[in-house]
Scaffold this motif. Structure first.
Motif, mmCIF file in Angstrom:
data_model
loop_
_atom_site.group_PDB
_atom_site.id
_atom_site.type_symbol
_atom_site.label_atom_id
_atom_site.label_comp_id
_atom_site.label_asym_id
_atom_site.label_seq_id
_atom_site.Cartn_x
_atom_site.Cartn_y
_atom_site.Cartn_z
ATOM 1 N N ILE A 54 38.533 40.602 32.901
ATOM 2 C CA ILE A 54 38.554 42.155 32.422
ATOM 3 C C ILE A 54 38.976 42.421 30.981
ATOM 4 N N LEU A 55 38.268 43.328 30.487
ATOM 5 C CA LEU A 55 38.462 43.611 29.007
ATOM 6 C C LEU A 55 39.291 44.925 28.943
ATOM 7 N N HIS A 56 39.902 44.850 28.019
ATOM 8 C CA HIS A 56 40.818 46.315 27.507
ATOM 9 C C HIS A 56 40.796 46.467 26.392
ATOM 10 N N ASP A 57 40.892 47.504 25.740
ATOM 11 C CA ASP A 57 40.919 47.983 24.208
ATOM 12 C C ASP A 57 42.368 47.877 23.854
ATOM 13 N N GLU A 58 42.540 48.157 22.695
ATOM 14 C CA GLU A 58 43.943 47.952 21.926
ATOM 15 C C GLU A 58 44.954 48.721 22.331
ATOM 16 N N ASP A 59 44.694 49.711 23.317
ATOM 17 C CA ASP A 59 45.739 50.561 23.892
ATOM 18 C C ASP A 59 45.851 50.055 25.488
ATOM 19 N N GLY A 60 45.156 49.005 25.716
ATOM 20 C CA GLY A 60 45.320 48.230 27.190
ATOM 21 C C GLY A 60 44.376 49.101 28.120
ATOM 22 N N ASP A 61 43.691 49.840 27.673
ATOM 23 C CA ASP A 61 42.791 50.819 28.788
ATOM 24 C C ASP A 61 41.715 49.901 29.032
ATOM 25 N N TYR A 62 41.296 49.913 30.370
ATOM 26 C CA TYR A 62 39.921 49.121 30.921
ATOM 27 C C TYR A 62 38.900 49.560 30.321
ATOM 28 N N VAL A 63 38.009 48.521 29.769
ATOM 29 C CA VAL A 63 36.789 48.877 28.901
ATOM 30 C C VAL A 63 35.530 48.251 29.525
ATOM 31 N N GLY A 64 35.918 47.423 30.629
ATOM 32 C CA GLY A 64 34.825 46.769 31.352
ATOM 33 C C GLY A 64 35.074 45.300 31.671
ATOM 34 N N PHE A 65 34.059 44.452 31.494
ATOM 35 C CA PHE A 65 34.521 42.918 32.072
ATOM 36 C C PHE A 65 33.493 42.033 31.071
ATOM 37 N N ASP A 66 33.874 40.945 30.964
ATOM 38 C CA ASP A 66 33.205 39.971 30.347
ATOM 39 C C ASP A 66 31.997 39.587 30.777
ATOM 40 N N THR A 67 30.606 39.990 30.358
ATOM 41 C CA THR A 67 29.693 39.878 30.948
ATOM 42 C C THR A 67 28.869 38.189 30.613
ATOM 43 N N SER A 68 29.713 37.772 29.897
ATOM 44 C CA SER A 68 29.008 36.230 29.622
ATOM 45 C C SER A 68 29.950 35.378 30.805
ATOM 46 N N GLU A 69 30.651 35.903 31.657
ATOM 47 C CA GLU A 69 31.055 34.919 32.597
ATOM 48 C C GLU A 69 29.943 34.799 33.664
ATOM 49 N N PHE A 70 29.851 33.365 34.149
ATOM 50 C CA PHE A 70 28.797 33.222 34.985
ATOM 51 C C PHE A 70 28.922 34.270 36.356
ATOM 52 N N THR A 71 29.975 34.440 37.200
ATOM 53 C CA THR A 71 30.263 35.247 37.992
ATOM 54 C C THR A 71 30.202 36.940 37.839
ATOM 55 N N SER A 72 29.721 37.355 36.671
ATOM 56 C CA SER A 72 29.775 38.715 36.327
ATOM 57 C C SER A 72 28.446 39.194 36.643
ATOM 58 N N ARG A 73 27.654 38.240 37.121
ATOM 59 C CA ARG A 73 26.287 38.976 37.423
ATOM 60 C C ARG A 73 25.642 38.288 38.746
ATOM 61 N N SER A 74 24.716 38.826 39.181
ATOM 62 C CA SER A 74 23.998 38.264 40.486
ATOM 63 C C SER A 74 23.447 36.848 40.191
ATOM 64 N N GLY A 75 23.612 36.028 41.221
ATOM 65 C CA GLY A 75 23.122 34.701 41.025
ATOM 66 C C GLY A 75 24.288 33.785 40.054
ATOM 67 N N GLY A 76 25.263 34.525 39.986
ATOM 68 C CA GLY A 76 26.204 33.830 39.010
ATOM 69 C C GLY A 76 26.944 32.469 39.529
ATOM 70 N N LYS A 77 27.042 32.535 40.875
ATOM 71 C CA LYS A 77 27.718 31.406 41.407
ATOM 72 C C LYS A 77 26.867 30.172 41.368
ATOM 73 N N PRO A 78 25.597 29.919 41.946
ATOM 74 C CA PRO A 78 24.601 29.090 41.625
ATOM 75 C C PRO A 78 24.607 28.691 40.212
ATOM 76 N N ALA A 79 24.642 29.708 39.269
ATOM 77 C CA ALA A 79 24.630 29.123 37.842
ATOM 78 C C ALA A 79 25.825 28.347 37.375
ATOM 79 N N ALA A 80 27.085 28.859 37.964
ATOM 80 C CA ALA A 80 28.250 28.218 37.664
ATOM 81 C C ALA A 80 28.119 26.676 38.082
ATOM 82 N N ILE A 81 27.706 26.601 39.310
ATOM 83 C CA ILE A 81 27.710 25.216 40.052
ATOM 84 C C ILE A 81 26.636 24.482 39.304
ATOM 85 N N ARG A 82 25.383 24.702 38.638
ATOM 86 C CA ARG A 82 24.297 24.245 37.933
ATOM 87 C C ARG A 82 25.217 23.755 36.412
#
Length: 146
Positions: A54-82
């Motif tokens: 989870i990503l937060h700004d300098e005030d600690g407010d939610y701004v999203g999530f790290d899209t570079s994580e394998f499991t942040s997208r569809s097909g992420g688990k097989p990509a992580a396993i590979r």
């Protein structure tokens, strides 16, 4: 069924595998603030955890999530396993899970064996696609001779 938030038998299974010098990973679509404490309880190193940040700004407010994580997208688990297989050359690599995204890890180049788990929720599609379907972690422990 739950002990400290961990399903009955999971800690023993992880310990058994680790005693056999088998690497154990957590690959989850969940968020690290929830997954990391589970990994810590199970003595799974943080570098063996694939989950969402989870990503937060300098005030600690939610701004999203790290899209570079394998499991942040569809097909992420097989990509992580590979990626795990490519980095460590594990063979065979076994995935255990209870959901459709876990079963996806059985795709080409992914997990060599998928064990479906129906101890909490039984999903017919997971059971149908699994190489082996269990209802209790003890079944795995018994197969391992524990």
């Amino acid at each position: 069924m739950l002990t400290g938030g961990i399903f009955t038998g999971i800690a023993e299974l992880v310990q058994t595998l680790q005693r056999r010098h088998t690497a154990v990973y957590l690959v989850s679509g969940g968020f690290r603030p929830i997954i990391n404490p589970i990994a810590k309880i199970l003595h799974i190193p943080q570098e063996n955890v694939y989950a969402n940040t989870i990503l937060h700004d300098e005030d600690g407010d939610y701004v999203g999530f790290d899209t570079s994580e394998f499991t942040s997208r569809s097909g992420g688990k097989p990509a992580a396993i590979r990626a795990i297989k490519a980095q460590h050359n594990y063979s065979p690599l076994v995935m255990i899970g209870d959901g459709a995204t876990d079963l996806e890890a059985r795709q080409e180049g992914g997990a060599d064996l998928f064990i479906g788990y129906g101890g909490v929720v039984q999903r017919p599609s997971v059971a149908a696609g699994a190489d082996w379907y269990i209802y209790k972690i003890q079944q795995l422990l018994d197969a391992l001779g524990n």
